[in-house]
Every structure is written in structure tokens, then in C-alpha cells.
Design an enzyme around this catalytic site. Sequence first.
Site, short mmCIF file in Angstrom:
data_model
loop_
_atom_site.label_atom_id
_atom_site.label_comp_id
_atom_site.label_asym_id
_atom_site.label_seq_id
_atom_site.Cartn_x
_atom_site.Cartn_y
_atom_site.Cartn_z
N CYS A 2 0.85 -1.12 0.10
CA CYS A 2 0.09 0.06 0.11
C CYS A 2 0.88 1.28 0.18
O CYS A 2 2.02 1.20 0.26
CB CYS A 2 -0.98 -0.14 1.07
SG CYS A 2 -1.74 -1.74 1.51
N ARG A 27 0.71 1.50 -6.38
CA ARG A 27 1.36 1.00 -5.16
C ARG A 27 0.36 -0.05 -4.66
O ARG A 27 0.36 -1.00 -4.23
CB ARG A 27 1.71 1.63 -4.02
CG ARG A 27 3.10 1.69 -3.63
CD ARG A 27 3.43 2.41 -2.13
NE ARG A 27 4.91 2.24 -2.06
CZ ARG A 27 5.41 1.15 -1.45
NH1 ARG A 27 4.85 0.31 -1.00
NH2 ARG A 27 6.83 1.49 -1.27
N TRP A 74 -3.82 -2.10 -1.53
CA TRP A 74 -3.67 -3.12 -2.02
C TRP A 74 -3.92 -4.34 -0.96
O TRP A 74 -3.23 -4.67 -0.29
CB TRP A 74 -2.29 -3.45 -2.72
CG TRP A 74 -1.90 -4.71 -3.53
CD1 TRP A 74 -2.44 -4.89 -4.95
CD2 TRP A 74 -1.82 -5.99 -3.28
NE1 TRP A 74 -1.98 -6.06 -5.51
CE2 TRP A 74 -1.83 -6.80 -4.52
CE3 TRP A 74 -1.43 -6.59 -2.07
CZ2 TRP A 74 -1.39 -8.11 -4.73
CZ3 TRP A 74 -0.96 -7.81 -2.16
CH2 TRP A 74 -1.15 -8.66 -3.60
N ASN A 100 0.95 -0.10 6.14
CA ASN A 100 1.45 -0.95 5.19
C ASN A 100 2.27 -2.01 5.58
O ASN A 100 3.27 -1.74 6.45
CB ASN A 100 2.23 0.02 4.33
CG ASN A 100 2.90 -0.90 3.05
OD1 ASN A 100 2.41 -1.85 2.68
ND2 ASN A 100 4.10 -0.41 2.48
N GLY A 101 1.67 -3.35 5.16
CA GLY A 101 2.60 -4.35 5.92
C GLY A 101 1.47 -5.38 6.51
O GLY A 101 0.46 -5.44 5.88
N GLU A 466 10.56 -12.43 -20.75
CA GLU A 466 9.88 -11.18 -20.58
C GLU A 466 9.01 -10.48 -21.13
O GLU A 466 8.06 -10.08 -20.74
CB GLU A 466 11.37 -10.37 -20.38
CG GLU A 466 10.96 -8.69 -20.37
CD GLU A 466 10.50 -8.46 -18.72
OE1 GLU A 466 10.41 -9.21 -18.06
OE2 GLU A 466 10.03 -7.19 -18.70
N LYS A 470 5.44 -9.47 -19.85
CA LYS A 470 4.85 -8.19 -20.19
C LYS A 470 3.26 -8.44 -20.78
O LYS A 470 2.28 -7.69 -20.32
CB LYS A 470 5.62 -7.32 -21.19
CG LYS A 470 7.05 -6.62 -20.75
CD LYS A 470 6.78 -5.84 -19.70
CE LYS A 470 6.78 -6.25 -18.21
NZ LYS A 470 8.01 -6.18 -17.41
N GLU A 473 0.82 -9.76 -17.98
CA GLU A 473 0.63 -8.61 -16.81
C GLU A 473 -0.12 -7.55 -17.52
O GLU A 473 -1.20 -6.97 -16.77
CB GLU A 473 1.98 -8.14 -16.58
CG GLU A 473 2.11 -7.23 -15.52
CD GLU A 473 3.58 -6.74 -15.11
OE1 GLU A 473 4.44 -6.77 -16.05
OE2 GLU A 473 3.72 -6.33 -13.96
N HIS A 489 10.38 -30.86 -26.41
CA HIS A 489 10.37 -31.58 -25.33
C HIS A 489 8.88 -31.50 -24.61
O HIS A 489 8.81 -31.78 -23.47
CB HIS A 489 11.29 -31.25 -24.16
CG HIS A 489 12.68 -31.51 -24.46
ND1 HIS A 489 13.30 -32.75 -24.83
CD2 HIS A 489 13.82 -30.74 -24.98
CE1 HIS A 489 14.59 -32.71 -24.91
NE2 HIS A 489 14.55 -31.39 -25.24
N LYS A 584 2.71 -2.09 -7.71
CA LYS A 584 4.21 -1.86 -8.26
C LYS A 584 5.16 -2.54 -7.17
O LYS A 584 6.05 -3.33 -7.86
CB LYS A 584 4.46 -0.44 -8.25
CG LYS A 584 5.61 -0.14 -8.91
CD LYS A 584 5.86 -0.34 -10.34
CE LYS A 584 7.25 -0.17 -10.82
NZ LYS A 584 7.35 -0.63 -11.99
#
Length: 589
Positions: A2, A27, A74, A100-101, A466, A470, A473, A489, A584
Site C-alpha cells: 500500500c 502501489r 492493495w 502498510n505491511g 520477459e 509483459k 501482466e 520436449h 508496483k
Amino acid sequence: MCGIIGYIGEENAAPILLNGLKKMEYRGYDSAGIATLSDDGILLLKDKGKISEIDQKVNFLDLKGKIGIAHTRWATHGGVTYENAHPHVSCGLEVATIHNGIIENHHQLRKKLMDECHNFNSDTDSEIIAHLLERYYKESGKVKKALLQTVQTLKGTFAFQAIFKHEPNIIVGARKDAPLVIGLGKNGNFLASDIISFIDHTDKVMFLDNHEIVVMRGKRMNVYTFNGERIVKEITQVAWEAKETSKEAFAHYTVKEIHEQPKTLRTAMHQNSKKVLDFICAIKEAEQIYITACGTSYHAGLIFRNLLARIAKVRSHISVSSEFSQNVELIDEDTLVIALSQSGETADVLESVSLAKEQGAKVFSILNAEGSSLSRESQMNLFFNCGPEIGVAATKSFTGQLAVIYVLIFSLVDDSKMSNKLFDIPRNVEKVLETEKNIIKIAEKYKDDSDLYFIGRSIHFPIALEGALKLKELSYNHAEGMAGGELKHGTLALIEEGKPVIVLNPKDHTYDEMLNNISEMKARGAKIIGVSNRPNGMYDDFIQIPKVDELLYPIVEVIPLQLLAYHTAVLRQRNPDYPRNLAKSVTVT
Ligand code: M6R
């Protein structure tokens, strides 16, 4: 994850806090709220939703008062509801807090406080802080004492702030394993999780360390340890400029940050040579090297390992930070752990570093955020200084990390020719950015495909990972990054008529084998999107990148993949700056 900000000063707090929240929305963005201290006591407005939507509904600017705290959430404990949004208040609106936590012992504490007739309004672990502060404050009437008792009672991770109805001139804060920084402004002071939230007002900051509390009374402030001993903090001037946090003419932060890369790459390449030398000495001296990172930073780490082995002939190991503990028995005082992180606040990275330090290892970091927890935990840091990255997707921080990694590798092998070639890369990135229109066309063509594959070999494999990350996400399309050699495989079974496959295929030592892979996939009906400096009749669509030295392709070839993910998201009407369920800085393990 947060974002939290507090203000105490001569100006109305609400507009300052609202602006700060908007800057930190990356955040967390499922709910938000502000509490101020006015002549009528604590005033509170909050709700679920994005900040601007909530503001339209409640009008935060109605809040009077020159002291206040604000939070963007969040969710970790408790669903996304009005009640669970912060700030939380104690019974009778005596105390308001933001946090936050994660408070680990909140169940026990809640039960105890309920037995003492405290009424809880939310399902969050955070609300406990308001009730504890109220309880202890009522006992002694002293803010500092109540704060110390509270932090000594709490288990878990926290950065929290509080205001008290009967203390009209005070904000308090505490930090344990979550960031908290003080901003010293002309007309008031700030306390926040992110410098970015108050950088419009001041660039003078004091970083709180773990196990520290701060009592901000008017213009004065005192910092103490959790044992109550007073500490004198150093003032640091941060380099980030306020303008860097605006979207400028771009529709989203994400695309602005993608376009910033020629500039941010140039900045990242300019490293202090003495620090680079110290870093490479540590690499040479270490008996073993472990790289730890998450997400996109992990992909940069994979390239680091590849280059250490191929170019510098240095053996290293890498693991995602959340799995780092599997190696702990092998880590000792002759180990160098290299942590990669944009934010320097990723909880998994911090935990891995802390484990490594317990084993006596040295920790060096490559990161963006000055003053972050990781920078303070590391013996040495190289910053890539790409400025604040607001888009949740890591873009310019990825290429910034790569730039520093190349600087280290070419210094390690004393290859000035390659260093010069590296300095040419931003110009080549500019050329790729000029091809955006073609990438938009490709995004339009494949935007509704539910599965896309990204294939690469050797140094291109991390870029395939990557590119897939992207796309997932930002657009929520399923994507997978695969090593070319692994197709046979198992994953080749997924290739069928019309499946889009993005192949990273510059003309280098992987080219011919990739052509074989392409033939195998085409034979099964795949549509091939070639990313290469060289056109080939086998590609159904082609993304041209400039010819560069074979070692440097990762930087140029990731740019079109970032653009592809961005434009696919926009075409699918996703908000690329705020992908669902993500934040983030991932400050929970
Ligand atoms: O701040 P960090 O580099 O430590 O963050 C690590 C990951 O959380 C981050 O790279 C994440 O994967 C990005 N959102 C990917 O775009």
C-alpha cells in the site's frame, strides 16, 4: 504494497495528501482514504475504487485541517470493501491510522481488545493498530509512550502512521520491514512510503530505518528506536525531479516510460568507475556468486548469469528470491550475493538478502530507488537512476538494469570496444521506437488470440520470458516464454493452426537453430512473428530491429515486446498502468 502519506504543516492537508495518493496509486489501487485532524476532531473519507472515482464521490477536499494521513490500498487481509479501506479509526474516533505491511499477531490482539470492549469495524489486520494506540494512550496520556508500547506489542511487518483526536499538533509513524521516509518541506513536513508522493514539495529527506519511530510535533520531529532512545538522522537530498512523475503528452505512464529508454539507458551507463571497480573486485574475489531477484529483475539476472559465464568465465547461480532459501546451506562468508531490484522494497528480495547476511555473505545490489530498504541492507549499490517508474510493468528499469550489467561485464573483461558499442545502444533503441506503428498493427492482428508464445535461445531466452510476462501482466492474454530447444520436449504439442509465436531471431549464433524451430512450428500451422535485424520469408509478420553486436540484442529486442504488450492492453481496453490484482512494489512475501 500500500502507499501511505502523512502531512503536518501550514497548508490544508487534504489537497496535498490527495495529490500524494495519486502519485502513489501504482502501489495499490483497490481503495483509498484520507483522515485529517480539524477543530472538530478526526475527519475521515474513504471508499473502495480508484482514487479519482472515490474523490468524485466523496470530495476529499471537503476535509479541513492542516494535519492528515492518507492511504491507497492493495488488499492483503480482508476483501475490497468500504470498511477495509484505510484510514482505520479506534472506538470513538480517538485515533486514526494507516498501515502498510502485515500484522501477524492480529488475531490474538483483536480477541484481547474485544474482551476489553473495543469494537472493530473491518476485517483487516491493520485496524488493530488504531485500537492499541488508543488503549495505550488512554493509560498514560503520552503519545511517545503509547507508540513504543504499540510497536513492542505488534509482530509482523509495518510502516504505519497515526493522528490523535486529543493531540492537535502531532503525527506519529513507525517502521519495521516496510519503507517510511520523512520529507522536510518549507511549509510543512511529510511522512510517506514513497518519496515520489511528496517530491513536488521537497527533495530533502530523512530515511527511517527498521525499528524506528518518529514523533512529528509541529515543525519539530524526534526519531527514536523501539527502545525509546533518541536518534539523530542524516538529511539526504534526493535527485529525482518532480517533473519526472508526470505523464507529459503520453496516454499512460507505461508508454511514457517505454519511450524514455534512450535517455534512461544513457544515464544508467554512466557509472562511477571507482564503484564499478569495487563491484568487479568483489566478483573476482568471491568463491561463489548468487543472484537473487523477482519478476522482470529476475529476467535481467538471467542475462547477467549468461554474460558472467560466456564473457567473463565467472560461474554464478541464480534463483528467484522466493526460492532463495533453498540455497541457504550453501551460502557462507565467501559468497557474494547480488540482488537486482527496481524498487529495492520487494519483500522476497529483502528476505533473501537477510538470509544471506545471516550466513555471513556479502550483499551487493543493482537497483533504482535511492534510500530504499535494499540499498540500506547492501554493502554496496550501483544505481541505474532511471527516475521513478510508475507503470506497474517494469520497462525502463529492466533496460537500466541491463545497462549496468553490461558496464560491469565489459569492465570485468576490460573490453573498451564493447563499452563503446554499448554507448551506441540508446540510438538503436530510438530506431526501434520509431517502428511503433508497425507494432500497433501487429497488436491489432493478434490482440484476441488467447495464447501467444515467445521463443528464444541463449541470451534471447530471458527476453522471451520477459515478453511473455509483459503481455500477461498488461493485456491478461495468456503467454508463455520458451527456450527454442525445449519445444520438442513438450510444448510443441500446443502449436496448432493459427497460433501466434513471437520468435527472437537476430542474426547471431542462435539464428540457424531458431530457423529449424520456426520450420517445425510452421509445419504445424503457427503464425510466426519474427523479431530480427534480418527479414525472412518464413515470417508471417516482421518486427525489424537494428543490427547491433550480438551480445547487446537483449536491450533492443525487448523494446518491441514492451510496445506490443502495451498496445495489446490498450486495444483490449485494459488500463496498462494499473493491471488488475497487481501492485508496483510487492512488499509482502
Ligand atoms: O522492484 P523489483 O524489481 O524488485 O520488482 C520485482 C517484480 O515484482 C517486478 O519486476 C514485476 O515482475 C513487474 N511488475 C513486472 O513487470
